[in-house]
Design a protein around this motif. Sequence first.
Motif, PDB file in Angstrom:
ATOM      1  N   SER A  89       0.847  -1.185   0.000  1.00 25.09           N
ATOM      2  CA  SER A  89       0.000   0.000   0.000  1.00 25.09           C
ATOM      3  C   SER A  89       0.887   1.242   0.000  1.00 25.09           C
ATOM      4  CB  SER A  89      -0.893   0.014   1.245  1.00 25.09           C
ATOM      5  OG  SER A  89      -0.101   0.264   2.405  1.00 25.09           O
ATOM      6  N   HIS A  90       0.251   2.397   0.060  1.00 24.70           N
ATOM      7  CA  HIS A  90       0.993   3.655   0.082  1.00 24.70           C
ATOM      8  C   HIS A  90       1.895   3.752   1.310  1.00 24.70           C
ATOM      9  CE1 HIS A  90       1.845   7.702  -1.105  1.00 24.70           C
ATOM     10  NE2 HIS A  90       1.329   8.237  -0.012  1.00 24.70           N
ATOM     11  N   LEU A  91       1.474   3.213   2.432  1.00 24.19           N
ATOM     12  CA  LEU A  91       2.263   3.302   3.666  1.00 24.19           C
ATOM     13  C   LEU A  91       3.275   2.159   3.747  1.00 24.19           C
ATOM     14  CD1 LEU A  91      -0.257   4.496   6.403  1.00 24.19           C
ATOM     15  CD2 LEU A  91       1.559   5.793   5.303  1.00 24.19           C
ATOM     16  N   VAL A  92       4.175   2.127   2.765  1.00 25.77           N
ATOM     17  CA  VAL A  92       5.120   1.018   2.633  1.00 25.77           C
ATOM     18  C   VAL A  92       6.028   0.884   3.850  1.00 25.77           C
ATOM     19  CG1 VAL A  92       6.736   2.486   1.338  1.00 25.77           C
ATOM     20  CG2 VAL A  92       6.842  -0.015   1.089  1.00 25.77           C
ATOM     21  N   MET A  93       6.401   1.995   4.476  1.00 25.75           N
ATOM     22  CA  MET A  93       7.318   1.925   5.611  1.00 25.75           C
ATOM     23  C   MET A  93       6.625   1.381   6.849  1.00 25.75           C
ATOM     24  SD  MET A  93       5.909   4.960   5.093  1.00 25.75           S
ATOM     25  CE  MET A  93       5.270   6.425   5.927  1.00 25.75           C
ATOM     26  N   LEU A  94       5.296   1.376   6.848  1.00 23.87           N
ATOM     27  CA  LEU A  94       4.547   0.833   7.973  1.00 23.87           C
ATOM     28  C   LEU A  94       4.206  -0.638   7.755  1.00 23.87           C
ATOM     29  CD1 LEU A  94       3.373   1.656  10.708  1.00 23.87           C
ATOM     30  CD2 LEU A  94       1.305   2.411   9.537  1.00 23.87           C
ATOM     31  N   SER A  95       3.904  -1.001   6.519  1.00 23.80           N
ATOM     32  CA  SER A  95       3.547  -2.396   6.239  1.00 23.80           C
ATOM     33  C   SER A  95       4.752  -3.252   5.855  1.00 23.80           C
ATOM     34  CB  SER A  95       2.498  -2.469   5.124  1.00 23.80           C
ATOM     35  OG  SER A  95       2.965  -1.891   3.929  1.00 23.80           O
ATOM     36  N   HIS A  96       5.825  -2.615   5.377  1.00 21.22           N
ATOM     37  CA  HIS A  96       7.042  -3.345   4.989  1.00 21.22           C
ATOM     38  C   HIS A  96       8.276  -2.628   5.536  1.00 21.22           C
ATOM     39  CE1 HIS A  96       4.092  -4.833   2.056  1.00 21.22           C
ATOM     40  NE2 HIS A  96       4.839  -5.918   1.975  1.00 21.22           N
ATOM     41  N   PRO A  97       8.394  -2.530   6.854  1.00 19.70           N
ATOM     42  CA  PRO A  97       9.501  -1.751   7.420  1.00 19.70           C
ATOM     43  C   PRO A  97      10.873  -2.346   7.154  1.00 19.70           C
ATOM     44  CG  PRO A  97       8.314  -2.925   9.156  1.00 19.70           C
ATOM     45  CD  PRO A  97       7.508  -3.065   7.903  1.00 19.70           C
ATOM     46  N   LYS A  98      10.991  -3.670   7.164  1.00 21.25           N
ATOM     47  CA  LYS A  98      12.301  -4.291   6.945  1.00 21.25           C
ATOM     48  C   LYS A  98      12.800  -4.016   5.530  1.00 21.25           C
ATOM     49  CE  LYS A  98      11.899  -8.153  10.260  1.00 21.25           C
ATOM     50  NZ  LYS A  98      11.698  -7.170  11.318  1.00 21.25           N
ATOM     51  N   GLU A  99      11.914  -4.184   4.543  1.00 23.42           N
ATOM     52  CA  GLU A  99      12.310  -3.937   3.161  1.00 23.42           C
ATOM     53  C   GLU A  99      12.620  -2.451   2.939  1.00 23.42           C
ATOM     54  OE1 GLU A  99       9.658  -5.655   4.208  1.00 23.42           O
ATOM     55  OE2 GLU A  99       8.991  -7.126   2.717  1.00 23.42           O
ATOM     56  N   SER A 100      11.842  -1.584   3.563  1.00 24.50           N
ATOM     57  CA  SER A 100      12.106  -0.150   3.454  1.00 24.50           C
ATOM     58  C   SER A 100      13.444   0.207   4.087  1.00 24.50           C
ATOM     59  CB  SER A 100      10.982   0.650   4.125  1.00 24.50           C
ATOM     60  OG  SER A 100       9.731   0.408   3.506  1.00 24.50           O
ATOM     61  N   ALA A 101      13.721  -0.370   5.245  1.00 25.25           N
ATOM     62  CA  ALA A 101      15.001  -0.122   5.921  1.00 25.25           C
ATOM     63  C   ALA A 101      16.171  -0.618   5.086  1.00 25.25           C
ATOM     64  CB  ALA A 101      15.006  -0.781   7.295  1.00 25.25           C
ATOM     65  N   ASP A 102      15.973  -1.721   4.374  1.00 31.49           N
ATOM     66  CA  ASP A 102      17.051  -2.254   3.525  1.00 31.49           C
ATOM     67  C   ASP A 102      17.446  -1.248   2.449  1.00 31.49           C
ATOM     68  OD1 ASP A 102      17.309  -4.643   4.874  1.00 31.49           O
ATOM     69  OD2 ASP A 102      16.033  -5.784   3.496  1.00 31.49           O
ATOM     70  N   VAL A 103      16.480  -0.522   1.909  1.00 34.10           N
ATOM     71  CA  VAL A 103      16.794   0.481   0.890  1.00 34.10           C
ATOM     72  C   VAL A 103      17.577   1.634   1.507  1.00 34.10           C
ATOM     73  CG1 VAL A 103      15.829   2.067  -0.816  1.00 34.10           C
ATOM     74  CG2 VAL A 103      14.749  -0.162  -0.443  1.00 34.10           C
ATOM     75  N   VAL A 104      17.201   2.048   2.702  1.00 27.45           N
ATOM     76  CA  VAL A 104      17.936   3.108   3.389  1.00 27.45           C
ATOM     77  C   VAL A 104      19.361   2.639   3.698  1.00 27.45           C
ATOM     78  CG1 VAL A 104      18.019   4.596   5.420  1.00 27.45           C
ATOM     79  CG2 VAL A 104      15.806   4.031   4.369  1.00 27.45           C
ATOM     80  N   ARG A 105      19.481   1.415   4.164  1.00 26.95           N
ATOM     81  CA  ARG A 105      20.832   0.859   4.451  1.00 26.95           C
ATOM     82  C   ARG A 105      21.692   0.844   3.197  1.00 26.95           C
ATOM     83  NH1 ARG A 105      17.516  -3.398   7.094  1.00 26.95           N
ATOM     84  NH2 ARG A 105      17.416  -2.949   9.324  1.00 26.95           N
ATOM     85  N   GLU A 106      21.095   0.468   2.070  1.00 23.45           N
ATOM     86  CA  GLU A 106      21.840   0.436   0.810  1.00 23.45           C
ATOM     87  C   GLU A 106      22.296   1.837   0.416  1.00 23.45           C
ATOM     88  OE1 GLU A 106      23.653  -0.254  -2.791  1.00 23.45           O
ATOM     89  OE2 GLU A 106      23.275  -1.585  -1.089  1.00 23.45           O
ATOM     90  N   ALA A 107      21.444   2.833   0.615  1.00 30.11           N
ATOM     91  CA  ALA A 107      21.842   4.211   0.301  1.00 30.11           C
ATOM     92  C   ALA A 107      23.020   4.642   1.170  1.00 30.11           C
ATOM     93  CB  ALA A 107      20.651   5.138   0.497  1.00 30.11           C
ATOM     94  N   ILE A 108      23.015   4.225   2.423  1.00 29.94           N
ATOM     95  CA  ILE A 108      24.114   4.566   3.341  1.00 29.94           C
ATOM     96  C   ILE A 108      25.401   3.878   2.886  1.00 29.94           C
ATOM     97  CG2 ILE A 108      24.994   4.261   5.689  1.00 29.94           C
ATOM     98  CD1 ILE A 108      22.078   4.615   6.651  1.00 29.94           C
ATOM     99  N   ARG A 109      25.316   2.579   2.593  1.00 28.05           N
ATOM    100  CA  ARG A 109      26.509   1.822   2.183  1.00 28.05           C
ATOM    101  C   ARG A 109      27.092   2.364   0.884  1.00 28.05           C
ATOM    102  NH1 ARG A 109      23.461  -2.760   3.905  1.00 28.05           N
ATOM    103  NH2 ARG A 109      22.756  -3.087   1.754  1.00 28.05           N
ATOM    104  N   ALA A 110      26.214   2.635  -0.069  1.00 27.42           N
ATOM    105  CA  ALA A 110      26.677   3.024  -1.411  1.00 27.42           C
ATOM    106  C   ALA A 110      27.285   4.416  -1.443  1.00 27.42           C
ATOM    107  CB  ALA A 110      25.507   2.933  -2.384  1.00 27.42           C
ATOM    108  N   THR A 111      26.978   5.227  -0.446  1.00 29.72           N
ATOM    109  CA  THR A 111      27.496   6.606  -0.445  1.00 29.72           C
ATOM    110  C   THR A 111      28.490   6.844   0.671  1.00 29.72           C
ATOM    111  OG1 THR A 111      25.592   7.375   0.865  1.00 29.72           O
ATOM    112  CG2 THR A 111      25.409   7.499  -1.550  1.00 29.72           C
ATOM    113  N   ASP A 112      29.043   5.794   1.220  1.00 25.77           N
ATOM    114  CA  ASP A 112      30.005   5.939   2.312  1.00 25.77           C
ATOM    115  C   ASP A 112      31.164   6.813   1.859  1.00 25.77           C
ATOM    116  OD1 ASP A 112      31.309   5.524   4.761  1.00 25.77           O
ATOM    117  OD2 ASP A 112      32.415   3.811   3.938  1.00 25.77           O
ATOM    118  N   ARG A 113      31.566   7.713   2.744  1.00 25.40           N
ATOM    119  CA  ARG A 113      32.688   8.598   2.401  1.00 25.40           C
ATOM    120  C   ARG A 113      33.448   9.002   3.662  1.00 25.40           C
ATOM    121  NH1 ARG A 113      28.926  13.608   0.296  1.00 25.40           N
ATOM    122  NH2 ARG A 113      28.315  14.460   2.336  1.00 25.40           N
TER     123      ARG A 113
END
Length: 237
Positions: free
Chosen positions: A213-237
């Motif tokens: 649904s539209h509230l993806v971070m509420l219904s799929h928090p683990k998958e949403s967090a994985d995308v945030v983690r990937e953004a952090i890893r990929a932009t490490d500096r």
Amino acid sequence: MSTPTVVLVHGAFADASSFRALIPELLADGIPVVAPAVPNRSLNGDAAYIASVVRQIEGDVVLVGHSYGGAVITVAGVEDNVRALVYLAGYALQEGESLGELQGGFPDSALATALVQTTYPLPDGSTGTDVSVDPTKVHDVFAQDVDPEITKVLAVSQRPLAAAAFGEPASAAAWKTKPSWGVVSSSDNTINPDVERHGYQRAGAKIVEIDSSHLVMLSHPKESADVVREAIRATDR
């Protein structure tokens, strides 16, 4: 790896508590989180507020925007310490483009017939228009895969969006200079998923599709967090 602060920017018809399931996922990884209250009064005004929050954070920031919050981070993300943008079922606007213009190129979602308008006083004595979702339609339109007991609370605790924000052009497009990730909620009844896909593709974002649904971070928090983690890893500096 340097750990940035994740700033979670909520959308229309919601508040920062919409991130209640995502925040523990990030904190458990030792990721600092800030989830401010967005005024939801004007696109560039809201972006200026979020930018002021970002500037006062020491170190790098990853901006995460849900729905209308995606439009907000598109503008606020030009701040120097923002190193990545993450869109969750969000609007990735072009500079000079409004929410209404982006949506206007695609068929309406179910949200179009579920909106309610109310008025509020402006400082000059005139009246503005607020937009929210018919409380009886919040579950089916906004969060059909979320516990109905939770959506009952969401329905009566909405943070409306000023109608004027829909027509306000974005003053910047941070994705032009910042790497971005975009989650498409493929069962979204609030934003046509093709609106999300179009904005992300135009921005060159790394796209992840989640059957949500539209509230993806509420219904799929683990998958949403994985995308945030990937953004952090990929932009490490």
